[in-house]
Enzyme design. Structure first.
Site, PDB file in Angstrom:
ATOM      1  N   ASP A 103       0.883  -1.182   0.052  1.00 27.88           N
ATOM      2  CA  ASP A 103      -0.319   0.345  -0.036  1.00 27.88           C
ATOM      3  C   ASP A 103       1.205   1.680  -0.316  1.00 27.88           C
ATOM      4  O   ASP A 103       1.559   1.376   0.619  1.00 27.88           O
ATOM      5  CB  ASP A 103      -0.766  -0.214   1.146  1.00 27.88           C
ATOM      6  CG  ASP A 103      -2.115  -1.148   1.046  1.00 27.88           C
ATOM      7  OD1 ASP A 103      -2.002  -1.515   0.335  1.00 27.88           O
ATOM      8  OD2 ASP A 103      -2.623  -1.690   2.463  1.00 27.88           O
ATOM      9  N   ARG A 153      -1.484  -0.771  -8.395  1.00 27.83           N
ATOM     10  CA  ARG A 153      -2.764   0.031  -7.874  1.00 27.83           C
ATOM     11  C   ARG A 153      -2.733   1.281  -7.734  1.00 27.83           C
ATOM     12  O   ARG A 153      -2.048   2.046  -7.727  1.00 27.83           O
ATOM     13  CB  ARG A 153      -3.650  -0.759  -6.618  1.00 27.83           C
ATOM     14  CG  ARG A 153      -4.246  -0.402  -6.539  1.00 27.83           C
ATOM     15  CD  ARG A 153      -4.882   0.012  -4.552  1.00 27.83           C
ATOM     16  NE  ARG A 153      -4.602  -1.754  -4.672  1.00 27.83           N
ATOM     17  CZ  ARG A 153      -4.110  -1.541  -3.175  1.00 27.83           C
ATOM     18  NH1 ARG A 153      -3.822  -0.993  -2.348  1.00 27.83           N
ATOM     19  NH2 ARG A 153      -4.460  -3.154  -2.383  1.00 27.83           N
TER      20      ARG A 153
END
Ligand SMILES: Cc1cc2nc3c(=O)[nH]c(=O)nc-3n(C[C@H](O)[C@H](O)[C@H](O)COP(=O)(O)OP(=O)(O)OC[C@H]3O[C@@H](n4cnc5c(N)ncnc54)[C@H](O)[C@@H]3O)c2cc1C
Length: 275
Positions: A103, A153
């Site tokens: 992340d 992402r």
């Protein structure tokens, strides 16, 4: 109240939520919650939790990968130490034919995250990361990561950032999101388009059709508990959808980011609190 966004405090609850998503035709990314640990012991504990998740996913044959945060793995303590832990997790991911998504946190960590991911990616394809459309630097980072064949992402970004480094206006963030999505989709690598914004989703679907990118060559990603109607509709329309499922004791910062990004959630929270 946090239950709306967090599957539970234990891994078993997260695995059960993952099974439900799989049964609805959605893939999953499991996130053991935690950030900014203060000791190497806590970072090693997080590493062990991630290793266990990969084992359970393989054991239970779930369609799931894992998301982690580098500050949960000791990034604040030492980059070298953190990289060592990431290496061991990525080895486990590769051994179980799986994938670790790192992340992206606040902009103070962006450079170090990208450098660490590039370093590990040069040794294993089982790692990818996240790019935030609100940062000015993101187009350069996309080019940089694509040169490493890195899976990305794309999200808008969830942290409070200074106007020196990030777009302030939603319309500018959205425009940059579309610009970056158009770099990712035809790049030949498999990326995740993470958003609940129907306009971003519509732009992605149009871009895929125009660039002849098949529905199997990218995925939409959404958060557990957010726009479940949209998640189901995309699956019905034949798109690949992955749901990000957080779990664990350290849910407070994650929950606060979910409240902050949508003022209506605060009203929902207060109403239920008094009820
Ligand atoms: C799978 C996934 C992984 C992510 N990983 C990261 C990461 O690593 N780093 C990072 O900085 N950010 C991450 N994010 C968060 C992201 O940056 C945004 O903050 C968040 O997704 C909201 O942006 P949006 O694209 O949905 O668009 P927005 O314009 O913010 O929202 C569009 C619509 O989505 C719905 N919506 C959005 N958020 C909420 C919410 N909290 N509650 C209820 N409804 C909501 C509303 O209907 C809203 O109108 C991730 C998001 C997803 C989906």
């Amino acid at each position: 109240m946090a239950r709306r966004f967090v599957a539970g405090e234990g891994l078993d609850e997260a695995l059960a939520a993952a099974r439900v998503c799989n049964d609805h035709g959605m893939m999953v990314s499991l996130d053991y919650l935690g950030e900014n640990v203060a000791s190497t012991a806590d970072a090693q504990h997080a590493r062990d939790a991630y290793l266990e998740v990969f084992e359970k996913i393989a054991e239970q044959r779930l369609h799931a990968n894992v998301s982690c945060k580098l500050t949960a793995l000791g990034m604040d303590l030492s980059t070298e130490f953190c990289e060592g832990l990431v290496h061991s997790i990525v080895e486990r991911a590769a051994a179980t034919d799986n994938f670790l998504r790192v992340d992206m946190e606040g902009s103070a960590y962006t450079e170090r995250t990208i450098e660490l991911v590039k370093q590990v990616r040069s040794q294993s394809p089982a790692i990818g990361t996240v790019i935030q459309a609100y940062l000015f630097r993101s187009e350069q980072d996309v080019q940089d990561l694509l040169a490493y064949g890195c899976r990305i992402r794309l999200c808008k970004g969830a942290y409070k950032e200074s106007p020196d480094v990030a777009f302030e206006k939603k319309s500018d963030v959205d425009a940059n999101y579309v610009r970056l999505m158009k770099l990712l989709l035809p790049s030949g690598f498999y990326h995740g388009i993470a958003t609940h914004d129907p306009r971003m989703i519509g732009a992605t679907i149009r871009c895929a059709a125009e660039s002849k990118v098949s529905k199997d060559d990218f995925e939409f990603q959404m958060l557990y508990g957010v726009r479940v109607d949209l998640q189901k509709r995309l699956v019905r329309d034949g798109y690949r959808v992955r749901v990000y499922i957080p779990y664990g004791n350290d849910w407070f910062p994650y929950f606060m980011r979910r409240l902050a990004e949508r003022p209506a959630n605060v009203g929902f929270f207060i109403r239920n609190f008094f009820r």
